[in-house]
Design a protein around this motif. Structure first.
Motif, PDB file in Angstrom:
ATOM      1  N   ASN A  69      48.210  35.912  29.513  1.00  0.00           N
ATOM      2  CA  ASN A  69      49.295  36.364  30.390  1.00  0.00           C
ATOM      3  C   ASN A  69      49.526  37.876  30.254  1.00  0.00           C
ATOM      4  N   ARG A  70      49.468  38.369  29.042  1.00  0.00           N
ATOM      5  CA  ARG A  70      49.613  39.819  28.830  1.00  0.00           C
ATOM      6  C   ARG A  70      48.502  40.568  29.559  1.00  0.00           C
ATOM      7  N   ASN A  71      47.286  40.052  29.466  1.00  0.00           N
ATOM      8  CA  ASN A  71      46.165  40.664  30.189  1.00  0.00           C
ATOM      9  C   ASN A  71      46.413  40.670  31.690  1.00  0.00           C
ATOM     10  N   ARG A  72      46.881  39.523  32.160  1.00  0.00           N
ATOM     11  CA  ARG A  72      47.132  39.384  33.592  1.00  0.00           C
ATOM     12  C   ARG A  72      48.150  40.413  34.070  1.00  0.00           C
ATOM     13  N   GLU A  73      49.250  40.522  33.341  1.00  0.00           N
ATOM     14  CA  GLU A  73      50.322  41.448  33.760  1.00  0.00           C
ATOM     15  C   GLU A  73      49.814  42.888  33.730  1.00  0.00           C
ATOM     16  N   LEU A  74      49.159  43.240  32.646  1.00  0.00           N
ATOM     17  CA  LEU A  74      48.657  44.611  32.519  1.00  0.00           C
ATOM     18  C   LEU A  74      47.710  44.950  33.667  1.00  0.00           C
ATOM     19  N   LEU A  75      46.734  44.075  33.887  1.00  0.00           N
ATOM     20  CA  LEU A  75      45.699  44.373  34.874  1.00  0.00           C
ATOM     21  C   LEU A  75      46.253  44.338  36.293  1.00  0.00           C
ATOM     22  N   TYR A  76      47.012  43.298  36.595  1.00  0.00           N
ATOM     23  CA  TYR A  76      47.550  43.164  37.952  1.00  0.00           C
ATOM     24  C   TYR A  76      48.456  44.346  38.305  1.00  0.00           C
ATOM     25  N   ASN A  77      49.387  44.640  37.427  1.00  0.00           N
ATOM     26  CA  ASN A  77      50.350  45.715  37.730  1.00  0.00           C
ATOM     27  C   ASN A  77      49.653  47.068  37.872  1.00  0.00           C
ATOM     28  N   ALA A  78      48.695  47.319  36.997  1.00  0.00           N
ATOM     29  CA  ALA A  78      47.984  48.595  37.071  1.00  0.00           C
ATOM     30  C   ALA A  78      47.176  48.692  38.364  1.00  0.00           C
ATOM     31  N   LEU A  79      46.425  47.653  38.667  1.00  0.00           N
ATOM     32  CA  LEU A  79      45.562  47.722  39.860  1.00  0.00           C
ATOM     33  C   LEU A  79      46.394  47.897  41.132  1.00  0.00           C
ATOM     34  N   VAL A  80      47.479  47.161  41.224  1.00  0.00           N
ATOM     35  CA  VAL A  80      48.338  47.293  42.410  1.00  0.00           C
ATOM     36  C   VAL A  80      48.913  48.707  42.503  1.00  0.00           C
ATOM     37  N   SER A  81      49.265  49.273  41.341  1.00  0.00           N
ATOM     38  CA  SER A  81      49.817  50.637  41.357  1.00  0.00           C
ATOM     39  C   SER A  81      48.754  51.659  41.782  1.00  0.00           C
ATOM     40  N   TYR A  82      47.497  51.351  41.545  1.00  0.00           N
ATOM     41  CA  TYR A  82      46.436  52.274  41.993  1.00  0.00           C
ATOM     42  C   TYR A  82      46.142  52.110  43.488  1.00  0.00           C
ATOM     43  N   GLY A  83      46.653  51.030  44.077  1.00  0.00           N
ATOM     44  CA  GLY A  83      46.410  50.816  45.498  1.00  0.00           C
ATOM     45  C   GLY A  83      45.485  49.654  45.825  1.00  0.00           C
ATOM     46  N   TYR A  84      45.035  48.931  44.792  1.00  0.00           N
ATOM     47  CA  TYR A  84      44.202  47.755  45.068  1.00  0.00           C
ATOM     48  C   TYR A  84      45.045  46.660  45.717  1.00  0.00           C
TER      49      TYR A  84
ATOM     50  N   CYS B 169      32.702  34.824  49.605  1.00  0.00           N
ATOM     51  CA  CYS B 169      33.862  35.567  50.095  1.00  0.00           C
ATOM     52  C   CYS B 169      33.575  37.063  49.995  1.00  0.00           C
ATOM     53  N   PRO B 170      32.725  37.580  50.888  1.00  0.00           N
ATOM     54  CA  PRO B 170      32.373  39.001  50.847  1.00  0.00           C
ATOM     55  C   PRO B 170      33.604  39.883  51.049  1.00  0.00           C
ATOM     56  N   GLY B 171      33.525  41.101  50.537  1.00  0.00           N
ATOM     57  CA  GLY B 171      34.649  42.022  50.693  1.00  0.00           C
ATOM     58  C   GLY B 171      35.663  41.914  49.569  1.00  0.00           C
ATOM     59  N   TYR B 172      35.346  41.068  48.582  1.00  0.00           N
ATOM     60  CA  TYR B 172      36.235  40.886  47.426  1.00  0.00           C
ATOM     61  C   TYR B 172      35.406  40.958  46.148  1.00  0.00           C
ATOM     62  N   ALA B 173      36.081  41.023  45.028  1.00  0.00           N
ATOM     63  CA  ALA B 173      35.366  40.997  43.749  1.00  0.00           C
ATOM     64  C   ALA B 173      36.221  40.296  42.697  1.00  0.00           C
ATOM     65  N   ARG B 174      35.538  39.600  41.768  1.00  0.00           N
ATOM     66  CA  ARG B 174      36.252  38.869  40.712  1.00  0.00           C
ATOM     67  C   ARG B 174      36.257  39.661  39.418  1.00  0.00           C
ATOM     68  N   ILE B 175      37.440  39.778  38.844  1.00  0.00           N
ATOM     69  CA  ILE B 175      37.587  40.408  37.533  1.00  0.00           C
ATOM     70  C   ILE B 175      38.037  39.325  36.550  1.00  0.00           C
ATOM     71  N   ALA B 176      37.192  38.986  35.589  1.00  0.00           N
ATOM     72  CA  ALA B 176      37.552  37.977  34.582  1.00  0.00           C
ATOM     73  C   ALA B 176      38.272  38.704  33.448  1.00  0.00           C
ATOM     74  N   TYR B 177      39.557  38.385  33.275  1.00  0.00           N
ATOM     75  CA  TYR B 177      40.331  39.125  32.262  1.00  0.00           C
ATOM     76  C   TYR B 177      40.476  38.366  30.941  1.00  0.00           C
ATOM     77  N   CYS B 178      39.532  37.479  30.659  1.00  0.00           N
ATOM     78  CA  CYS B 178      39.482  36.787  29.368  1.00  0.00           C
ATOM     79  C   CYS B 178      38.735  37.682  28.373  1.00  0.00           C
ATOM     80  N   VAL B 179      39.294  38.884  28.207  1.00  0.00           N
ATOM     81  CA  VAL B 179      38.688  39.911  27.340  1.00  0.00           C
ATOM     82  C   VAL B 179      39.783  40.471  26.442  1.00  0.00           C
ATOM     83  N   ALA B 180      39.411  41.353  25.551  1.00  0.00           N
ATOM     84  CA  ALA B 180      40.425  41.974  24.683  1.00  0.00           C
ATOM     85  C   ALA B 180      41.359  42.843  25.526  1.00  0.00           C
TER      86      ALA B 180
END
Lengths: 394, 394
Positions: free
Chosen positions: A307-322, A364-375
């Motif tokens: 969940n921490r990974n999810r929040e960090l990644l989601y919030n950051a990416l959206v703030s960059y404009g993704y 589903c072209p035009g998209y990409a998957r980011i697996a956040y099961c990482v450190a």
């Protein structure tokens, strides 16, 4: 010399695995700490302590020829009973030990059920985006995978198109929620509508259409979201489950199928699935880990880490404009690629040592998957790269 | 609602498993101690102590996300390297880690290699008597199993008939030595002649014909008999191995394939087998047990226990007048049934609470298989029944 179908497989072998090899190559070049590999759904959270304890207890207390021995091809009866009881308690279902078939992971379970059901040319419907292996699992038994195009608004299934694609040859519908690659959880409303459509089509065609749920991510759900239990919505449901993610045991290949008593042709289904498990060469789910998971039915991996990974990644990416839907489950985030070509974008990402999987792999072209099961640190260190990427192409 | 092929399977489901259920029914009626179940190849000898020690050491010393995690679909590289080194030392072979593919037991390995090799209608030859599952494994990939009739003189393969049955469609030859159900070890002379025939036929037809060895019983050989290592006799050989019997771990589903570098189309074979392991739903061999067997390559079950059973049973049966070849390997004894109908004889045996499997299940009517992987006392107590049986029908 190898078979024609396998020659095709070799020629176009999995993009995801190619990424994995590319990750190893980059890690060798730049050092593992400087490569940000978001390409594989390999849990980085360790199994809960109960797993090790359960193994120790079993080795010390149980008979070794039983623990490591053959049993009925469906699995140990006490293990199946314990799983049924646990499901009944959590979901107010009414399963018995006989309704559970232990399998070599969810992938093994899906192969068992497709072997059980499919005649050549039978159709299996699924919703894009979907895990690319589904196509192989259906083709293994000469079935046809029919793909319903993605609803990129919220990644709930596109039920209008679904309705139109059901035919008298439709033998099964395969859904995956929480979803790989979007992380979206199919809502109770969606499932209820889908069930209504299936019931109407069954009546129209005089057929049985099985709803197959692939649920390895069931326990990985955030924000108290409810993941509807499919058998409560539709009679002809078969659920495939795996402990790969819920207990971080992907290498151990342990899961099960639920084939509930109310499913059409129940007796034959159960008998055939048991035989399919044997003749496909699984024989039975690994015996020690059957006994282990029966002792770990209440155990959980550290969901808060994901969940921490999810929040960090989601919030950051959206703030960059993704652009992306905030995932409610699994450990994937599915972004709209800022370049129209997801393949080009993923190649560009590699130049920042960021490995992600093109949506094309999931139909589903035009998209990409980011697996956040990482450190967590991997995400932190990769964020500047993600920011630079979108700025470069905007 | 289930598929046509699985409906046939359900209708004629395995005689061996039916026996197993019958055994449980009789045990409930007469008490387990008074039923003599020789029907299943489920080892009764416990795994060697090294197995438990290896598990403990791995859990205490290795990283849990690695131990239970995904790896390359072929298996952990260090494990494959250790197996290759061990084989090279024992058999003076020259295998590398890349030539080994870890599988879900030998049954999983055979499915992987048939998926890899077979186009629909391709022919696989095997020698009667043979393990009945071979037919299913070949049919899973629309292949045709072609059976060479048994040589009941000594149960070495009937090479004259074999030569006649090879055609341009022959893709593989499947042999099993030490053999289930006869316990016979195919001699070096037999293997060398078989290899000569294959080489000549390859040249005649311009094809590659793979020799597949199914070797779960390799370590169960008595009287210092040599079990020839197939790759030393024929280039296009693939060896399937399992630890089910050698370490008494049948429930754990752990084995491997050897695909040697000199095999025709080696690069494609290796790549395709790796992919087949994935798409058939095995994904990888169970991860903890991959690591366990790498630490147990020198370990052995108590072979002397099986040997005592063999001597007791063989000597007694022969003294009563039964005809059978003295088995040199595995834990089976294959008697000529004193009634012409093996099915009738096995039914009659049940009246003495003795469960044995008709030779018909192995494509060899007029014989029956006795699995002596049971307690010594079970054999002792069953002997009067065997004696009474032959006297009744003579």
């Amino acid at each position: 010399m190898i078979s024609r179908t396998m020659q095709q497989q070799v020629n176009s072998s999995s993009i995801i695995r190619a990424m994995f090899e590319e990750g190893k190559r980059l890690a060798a070049l730049y050092g593992a700490d400087n490569v940000y590999d978001f390409s594989l759904g390999n849990p980085n959270v360790e199994p809960p302590a109960e797993v090790k304890q359960a193994i120790m207890d079993i080795l010390n207390e149980e008979n070794s020829t039983t623990v490591h021995g053959y049993m009925n091809n469906s699995g140990f009866e006490d293990v199946r009973g314990a799983i049924a009881a646990s499901l009944n308690q959590r979901f107010a279902t009414g399963f018995a030990a006989d309704d559970i078939l232990m399998t070599v992971g969810a992938a093994g379970g899906l192969n068992v059920i497709f072997k059980t059901l499919l005649n050549p040319e039978d159709e299996v419907l699924t919703f894009a985006p979907f895990f690319g292996e589904y196509r192989n699992y259906v083709q293994n038994y000469q079935g046809q995978l029919i793909v319903v195009s993605p609803n990129t608004k919220d990644f709930q299934p596109n039920l209008e198109e679904f309705k139109e694609k059901i035919t008298p040859r439709t033998k099964a519908v395969l859904i995956n929620s929480p979803n790989n690659p979007t992380g979206v959880v199919y809502s109770a409303e969606t499932i209820a509508s889908l069930a209504d459509i299936l019931r109407a089509k069954q009546e129209e065609y005089g057929t049985a259409i099985y709803l197959i749920g692939d649920e390895p991510y069931r326990e990985l759900a955030y924000d108290q979201v409810e993941v509807p239990y499919l058998t409560k919505y539709y009679e002809n449901t078969i659920v495939g489950y795996s402990y790969s993610k819920s207990l971080s045991l992907p290498g151990e290949r342990i899961g099960y199928l639920v084939i509930p008593r109310e499913a059409a042709d129940y007796e034959n289904l159960i008998a055939a699935a048991n035989i399919a498990n044997r003749i496909l060469g699984f024989v039975n789910a690994p015996s020690l880990f059957q006994r282990v998971i029966a002792k770990c039915l209440e155990a959980q991996v550290d969901l808060e880490g994901y969940n921490r990974n999810r929040e960090l990644l989601y919030n950051a990416l959206v703030s960059y404009g993704y652009q992306c839907i905030k995932p409610e489950g699994a450990f994937y985030l599915f972004i709209k690629t800022p370049l129209e070509s997801d393949l080009e974008f993923c190649t560009l990402a590699k130049s920042k040592n960021i490995l992600i999987v093109p949506g094309t792999s999931f139909a589903c072209p035009g998209y990409a998957r980011i697996a956040y099961c990482v450190a967590y640190e991997t995400i932190e260190k990769a964020l500047p790269g993600f920011e630079a990427l979108i700025n470069e192409v905007s």
